[in-house]
Design a protein around this motif. Structure first.
Motif, PDB file in Angstrom:
ATOM      1  N   MET A   1     -48.771 -20.889 -44.611  1.00 30.55           N
ATOM      2  CA  MET A   1     -48.150 -22.169 -44.276  1.00 30.55           C
ATOM      3  C   MET A   1     -46.898 -21.915 -43.424  1.00 30.55           C
ATOM      4  O   MET A   1     -46.038 -21.121 -43.800  1.00 30.55           O
ATOM      5  N   SER A   2     -46.827 -22.580 -42.276  1.00 24.54           N
ATOM      6  CA  SER A   2     -45.668 -22.404 -41.405  1.00 24.54           C
ATOM      7  C   SER A   2     -44.449 -23.105 -42.003  1.00 24.54           C
ATOM      8  O   SER A   2     -44.566 -23.938 -42.908  1.00 24.54           O
ATOM      9  N   ASN A   3     -43.272 -22.774 -41.472  1.00 33.89           N
ATOM     10  CA  ASN A   3     -42.052 -23.419 -41.968  1.00 33.89           C
ATOM     11  C   ASN A   3     -42.084 -24.928 -41.736  1.00 33.89           C
ATOM     12  O   ASN A   3     -41.608 -25.702 -42.570  1.00 33.89           O
ATOM     13  N   LEU A   4     -42.634 -25.353 -40.597  1.00 36.51           N
ATOM     14  CA  LEU A   4     -42.720 -26.787 -40.310  1.00 36.51           C
ATOM     15  C   LEU A   4     -43.639 -27.483 -41.311  1.00 36.51           C
ATOM     16  O   LEU A   4     -43.310 -28.567 -41.821  1.00 36.51           O
ATOM     17  N   GLU A   5     -44.773 -26.863 -41.610  1.00 29.72           N
ATOM     18  CA  GLU A   5     -45.702 -27.445 -42.586  1.00 29.72           C
ATOM     19  C   GLU A   5     -45.071 -27.505 -43.970  1.00 29.72           C
ATOM     20  O   GLU A   5     -45.242 -28.494 -44.703  1.00 29.72           O
ATOM     21  N   LEU A   6     -44.336 -26.454 -44.331  1.00 28.66           N
ATOM     22  CA  LEU A   6     -43.671 -26.426 -45.629  1.00 28.66           C
ATOM     23  C   LEU A   6     -42.623 -27.527 -45.715  1.00 28.66           C
ATOM     24  O   LEU A   6     -42.523 -28.233 -46.728  1.00 28.66           O
ATOM     25  N   ALA A   7     -41.823 -27.693 -44.671  1.00 30.68           N
ATOM     26  CA  ALA A   7     -40.793 -28.736 -44.663  1.00 30.68           C
ATOM     27  C   ALA A   7     -41.416 -30.123 -44.789  1.00 30.68           C
ATOM     28  O   ALA A   7     -40.932 -30.971 -45.551  1.00 30.68           O
ATOM     29  N   LYS A   8     -42.499 -30.364 -44.037  1.00 30.92           N
ATOM     30  CA  LYS A   8     -43.172 -31.663 -44.101  1.00 30.92           C
ATOM     31  C   LYS A   8     -43.711 -31.936 -45.498  1.00 30.92           C
ATOM     32  O   LYS A   8     -43.599 -33.057 -46.014  1.00 30.92           O
ATOM     33  N   LYS A   9     -44.287 -30.920 -46.113  1.00 35.44           N
ATOM     34  CA  LYS A   9     -44.851 -31.087 -47.455  1.00 35.44           C
ATOM     35  C   LYS A   9     -43.766 -31.387 -48.475  1.00 35.44           C
ATOM     36  O   LYS A   9     -43.928 -32.256 -49.352  1.00 35.44           O
ATOM     37  N   ILE A  10     -42.628 -30.689 -48.382  1.00 35.80           N
ATOM     38  CA  ILE A  10     -41.521 -30.925 -49.311  1.00 35.80           C
ATOM     39  C   ILE A  10     -41.003 -32.353 -49.177  1.00 35.80           C
ATOM     40  O   ILE A  10     -40.803 -33.061 -50.171  1.00 35.80           O
ATOM     41  N   VAL A  11     -40.774 -32.792 -47.941  1.00 39.65           N
ATOM     42  CA  VAL A  11     -40.277 -34.148 -47.705  1.00 39.65           C
ATOM     43  C   VAL A  11     -41.266 -35.180 -48.248  1.00 39.65           C
ATOM     44  O   VAL A  11     -40.876 -36.183 -48.853  1.00 39.65           O
ATOM     45  N   LEU A  45     -44.447 -30.522 -56.293  1.00 40.75           N
ATOM     46  CA  LEU A  45     -43.382 -29.833 -55.576  1.00 40.75           C
ATOM     47  C   LEU A  45     -43.296 -28.373 -56.007  1.00 40.75           C
ATOM     48  O   LEU A  45     -43.173 -27.466 -55.184  1.00 40.75           O
ATOM     49  N   LYS A  46     -43.355 -28.135 -57.319  1.00 41.73           N
ATOM     50  CA  LYS A  46     -43.246 -26.781 -57.846  1.00 41.73           C
ATOM     51  C   LYS A  46     -44.421 -25.901 -57.420  1.00 41.73           C
ATOM     52  O   LYS A  46     -44.283 -24.676 -57.328  1.00 41.73           O
ATOM     53  N   ASN A  47     -45.585 -26.526 -57.169  1.00 40.03           N
ATOM     54  CA  ASN A  47     -46.793 -25.754 -56.854  1.00 40.03           C
ATOM     55  C   ASN A  47     -47.006 -25.539 -55.358  1.00 40.03           C
ATOM     56  O   ASN A  47     -47.998 -24.950 -54.956  1.00 40.03           O
ATOM     57  N   ILE A  48     -46.076 -26.032 -54.534  1.00 44.20           N
ATOM     58  CA  ILE A  48     -46.201 -25.806 -53.094  1.00 44.20           C
ATOM     59  C   ILE A  48     -46.006 -24.319 -52.802  1.00 44.20           C
ATOM     60  O   ILE A  48     -45.069 -23.688 -53.299  1.00 44.20           O
ATOM     61  N   ASP A  49     -46.894 -23.756 -52.014  1.00 42.70           N
ATOM     62  CA  ASP A  49     -46.775 -22.351 -51.627  1.00 42.70           C
ATOM     63  C   ASP A  49     -45.495 -22.148 -50.813  1.00 42.70           C
ATOM     64  O   ASP A  49     -45.330 -22.723 -49.747  1.00 42.70           O
ATOM     65  N   GLY A  50     -44.586 -21.351 -51.323  1.00 43.57           N
ATOM     66  CA  GLY A  50     -43.304 -21.127 -50.659  1.00 43.57           C
ATOM     67  C   GLY A  50     -42.139 -21.665 -51.452  1.00 43.57           C
ATOM     68  O   GLY A  50     -40.994 -21.247 -51.254  1.00 43.57           O
ATOM     69  N   VAL A  51     -42.402 -22.585 -52.385  1.00 43.63           N
ATOM     70  CA  VAL A  51     -41.354 -23.108 -53.276  1.00 43.63           C
ATOM     71  C   VAL A  51     -41.294 -22.223 -54.512  1.00 43.63           C
ATOM     72  O   VAL A  51     -42.276 -22.099 -55.249  1.00 43.63           O
ATOM     73  N   LEU A  52     -40.142 -21.612 -54.745  1.00 47.83           N
ATOM     74  CA  LEU A  52     -39.997 -20.661 -55.854  1.00 47.83           C
ATOM     75  C   LEU A  52     -39.507 -21.309 -57.132  1.00 47.83           C
ATOM     76  O   LEU A  52     -39.593 -20.726 -58.202  1.00 47.83           O
ATOM     77  N   GLY A  53     -38.965 -22.514 -57.023  1.00 47.85           N
ATOM     78  CA  GLY A  53     -38.476 -23.190 -58.208  1.00 47.85           C
ATOM     79  C   GLY A  53     -37.773 -24.483 -57.846  1.00 47.85           C
ATOM     80  O   GLY A  53     -37.439 -24.722 -56.679  1.00 47.85           O
ATOM     81  N   VAL A  54     -37.568 -25.322 -58.855  1.00 48.92           N
ATOM     82  CA  VAL A  54     -36.911 -26.611 -58.665  1.00 48.92           C
ATOM     83  C   VAL A  54     -35.902 -26.828 -59.778  1.00 48.92           C
ATOM     84  O   VAL A  54     -36.212 -26.618 -60.955  1.00 48.92           O
ATOM     85  N   VAL A  55     -34.681 -27.220 -59.408  1.00 50.54           N
ATOM     86  CA  VAL A  55     -33.634 -27.521 -60.384  1.00 50.54           C
ATOM     87  C   VAL A  55     -33.173 -28.951 -60.143  1.00 50.54           C
ATOM     88  O   VAL A  55     -32.849 -29.327 -59.020  1.00 50.54           O
ATOM     89  N   LYS A  56     -33.133 -29.764 -61.209  1.00 44.31           N
ATOM     90  CA  LYS A  56     -32.730 -31.166 -61.087  1.00 44.31           C
ATOM     91  C   LYS A  56     -31.431 -31.403 -61.848  1.00 44.31           C
ATOM     92  O   LYS A  56     -31.299 -30.993 -62.992  1.00 44.31           O
ATOM     93  N   ASN A  57     -30.488 -32.072 -61.196  1.00 42.64           N
ATOM     94  CA  ASN A  57     -29.260 -32.547 -61.837  1.00 42.64           C
ATOM     95  C   ASN A  57     -29.072 -34.004 -61.438  1.00 42.64           C
ATOM     96  O   ASN A  57     -28.516 -34.299 -60.392  1.00 42.64           O
ATOM     97  N   GLY A  58     -29.585 -34.921 -62.261  1.00 41.47           N
ATOM     98  CA  GLY A  58     -29.525 -36.327 -61.895  1.00 41.47           C
ATOM     99  C   GLY A  58     -30.344 -36.564 -60.644  1.00 41.47           C
ATOM    100  O   GLY A  58     -31.511 -36.183 -60.567  1.00 41.47           O
ATOM    101  N   ASN A  59     -29.745 -37.189 -59.648  1.00 47.48           N
ATOM    102  CA  ASN A  59     -30.469 -37.438 -58.404  1.00 47.48           C
ATOM    103  C   ASN A  59     -30.234 -36.333 -57.367  1.00 47.48           C
ATOM    104  O   ASN A  59     -30.454 -36.516 -56.188  1.00 47.48           O
ATOM    105  N   TYR A  60     -29.786 -35.183 -57.846  1.00 47.87           N
ATOM    106  CA  TYR A  60     -29.474 -34.028 -56.998  1.00 47.87           C
ATOM    107  C   TYR A  60     -30.534 -32.961 -57.259  1.00 47.87           C
ATOM    108  O   TYR A  60     -30.640 -32.428 -58.367  1.00 47.87           O
ATOM    109  N   ILE A  61     -31.367 -32.661 -56.267  1.00 46.08           N
ATOM    110  CA  ILE A  61     -32.492 -31.739 -56.422  1.00 46.08           C
ATOM    111  C   ILE A  61     -32.235 -30.465 -55.636  1.00 46.08           C
ATOM    112  O   ILE A  61     -31.859 -30.517 -54.460  1.00 46.08           O
TER     113      ILE A  61
END
Length: 474
Positions: A1-11, A45-61
């Protein structure tokens, strides 16, 4: 997955561009403030290839992507996908309400830590570079004093140049802190920088002497002196500045606002800052240093060993929660008061424990033919050796959980050694091998030994605790 594809998927999975208030990055994470948490597909989000982890603090991801990639993905999100860099004022009151409600879910303590993080995260590259240059300058100076290097010519120019570069930032750290604090508190950035500059101005001593607040015999024990209160005082001062500036703005006629608002804001803030905030913040800073000295700088070897072990062993959970940024003011207080930072080298052992644990897991994964896990470890280990622990935390040890614990237990042994040998750093930054140059010359070797101890202990404990079934089924 390219960086552009990864960014689009995250958004896409965090609710699209319309759900994003602002986006920024630190060394390893894409940091996003969202309007509605309910729109985030967290599991996806956590299962996207390239995402190593997710931390949530309220509405701050915080989305962990790893060093280098976090900056690239953030730039793509902002520059190509149109994600806002700074939060704007929306005209939709429902969206505002949603954002505010999301923020209210955070505890006050976490909001304070998030603010501190936002003040200092943009400064981390400069802190690292300045620390390394100061460390190298100090090493050259030491070798010159021993007669190993010449005090004239090339080495003299190199030492002066490195000192110039390092001092160009750390010498004016208070000013940078003032500017970034103003950004967070909504004050004019230039005025925030002026508060930082006031705190290190030589005129502070003259004012202190005029009002009998200066201790001629022991200047550092003065009620008021240059740098009193350090960056804690600067942050408090800029917070007050923001309140005063906003209050004056509301009451000042438009025709006079540009001239009188900054004038009155600085006058009122300066008086309160110099004669109240700096002495109070100085009292807090001195108390903090005294309290830390009991634990960190104890002459009792038993206390040093126990405190070093516990601090290093418990640091990883702080990184997990993003609370480690709250330690930066403590590092700065130590640097100002002691001429070096002793807490950072101890906590830096936590990352080395991760490396040792990951190597042990790799060998077990090789036995059970878990090629996917081997690939993840190989990709994350170089960053781990360089002191960036998030890829190993979120990609390897935390998903398995047991290695997350064994890594901390192994790191404790390195922390105990570093504390026992009184290792001091010139600044703070990544916690691995690249941190060696920012250690003071007499501490470099012991810091390296501490890393090796943590590597070995993390490896041994993990290798004998983790079973093959634990690795096979990951």
């Amino acid at each position: 997955m390219s960086n552009l594809e990864l960014a689009k998927k995250i958004v896409e999975v965090i609710g699209g561009k319309v759900n994003i208030v602002k986006a920024t990055n630190c060394m390893t994470r894409l940091r996003v403030t969202v309007k509605d948490l309910g729109l985030i597909k967290e599991d996806e989000l956590k299962n996207i290839d390239g995402v190593l982890g997710v931390v949530k603090n309220g509405n701050y991801i915080q989305i962990v992507l790893g060093p280098g990639k976090a900056k690239k993905i953030t730039d793509i999100c902002i520059d190509e996908l149109g994600v806002p860099r700074d939060s704007g004022v929306t005209e939709d009151w429902k969206e505002n309400k949603s954002a505010i409600k999301g923020a209210q879910k955070e505890s006050k303590f976490k909001r304070i830590i998030a603010t501190i993080a936002n003040i200092f995260i943009p400064l981390i590259p400069a802190i690292i570079a300045a620390g390394i240059f100061n460390g190298l300058a100090s090493l050259i100076s030491t070798l010159q004093g021993q007669g190993t290097l010449s005090t004239v010519g090339f080495w003299n120019v190199t030492q002066l140049l490195f000192s110039l570069i390092g001092g160009g930032f750390l010498g004016y750290f208070a000013i940078y802190t003032g500017i970034n604090s103003a950004k967070q508190f909504g004050a004019t950035e230039g005025l925030g920088g002026m508060i930082g500059a006031m705190s290190i101005s030589a005129n502070i001593v003259a004012l202190s002497q005029t009002f009998g607040l200066y201790n001629e015999e022991i200047p550092l024990n003065s009620i008021l002196t240059t740098g009193k209160g350090g960056i804690i005082g600067v942050i408090m001062g800029v917070y007050l500045l923001a309140k005063i500036e906003k209050a004056i703005h509301k009451r000042m006629p438009d025709v006079l606002d540009l001239i009188l608002t900054p004038l009155l804001t600085l006058l009122i803030t300066a008086i309160l800052f110099v004669f109240i905030i700096m002495p109070v913040a100085g009292f807090i800073s001195d108390g903090l240093v005294s309290a830390l000295s009991v634990i960190i700088n104890s002459s009792n070897p038993v206390v040093s060993i126990i405190s070093g072990y516990v601090l290093a062993a418990l640091f990883l959970p702080m990184v997990l929660l993003g609370l480690h940024h709250g330690l930066i003011p403590i590092y700065a207080v130590q640097l100002e008061a002691m001429g070096g930072v002793s807490l950072f080298p101890v906590l830096a052992m936590a990352g080395a424990g991760q490396v040792g644990a990951a190597i042990a897991i790799y060998l077990i994964a090789k036995k059970v033919h878990n090629d996917r896990l081997k690939k993840v470890i190989v990709g994350a280990l170089p960053a781990g050796f360089l002191g960036v622990g998030e890829p190993l935390i979120y990609g390897v040890t935390l998903p398995m959980f047991k290695p997350f614990i064994t890594a901390g237990l192994g790191a404790g042994f390195g922390g105990a050694y570093v504390m026992l040998t009184h290792v001091l750093a010139n600044s703070w930054g990544p916690s691995g091998l690249v941190a060696i140059p920012i250690m003071q010359p007499q501490s470099m070797l012991n810091f390296f030994f501490g890393l090796c101890i943590s590597y070995i202990a993390g490896f041994i404990i993990t290798y004998f605790v983790i079973k093959e079934e634990d690795v096979k089924n990951v």
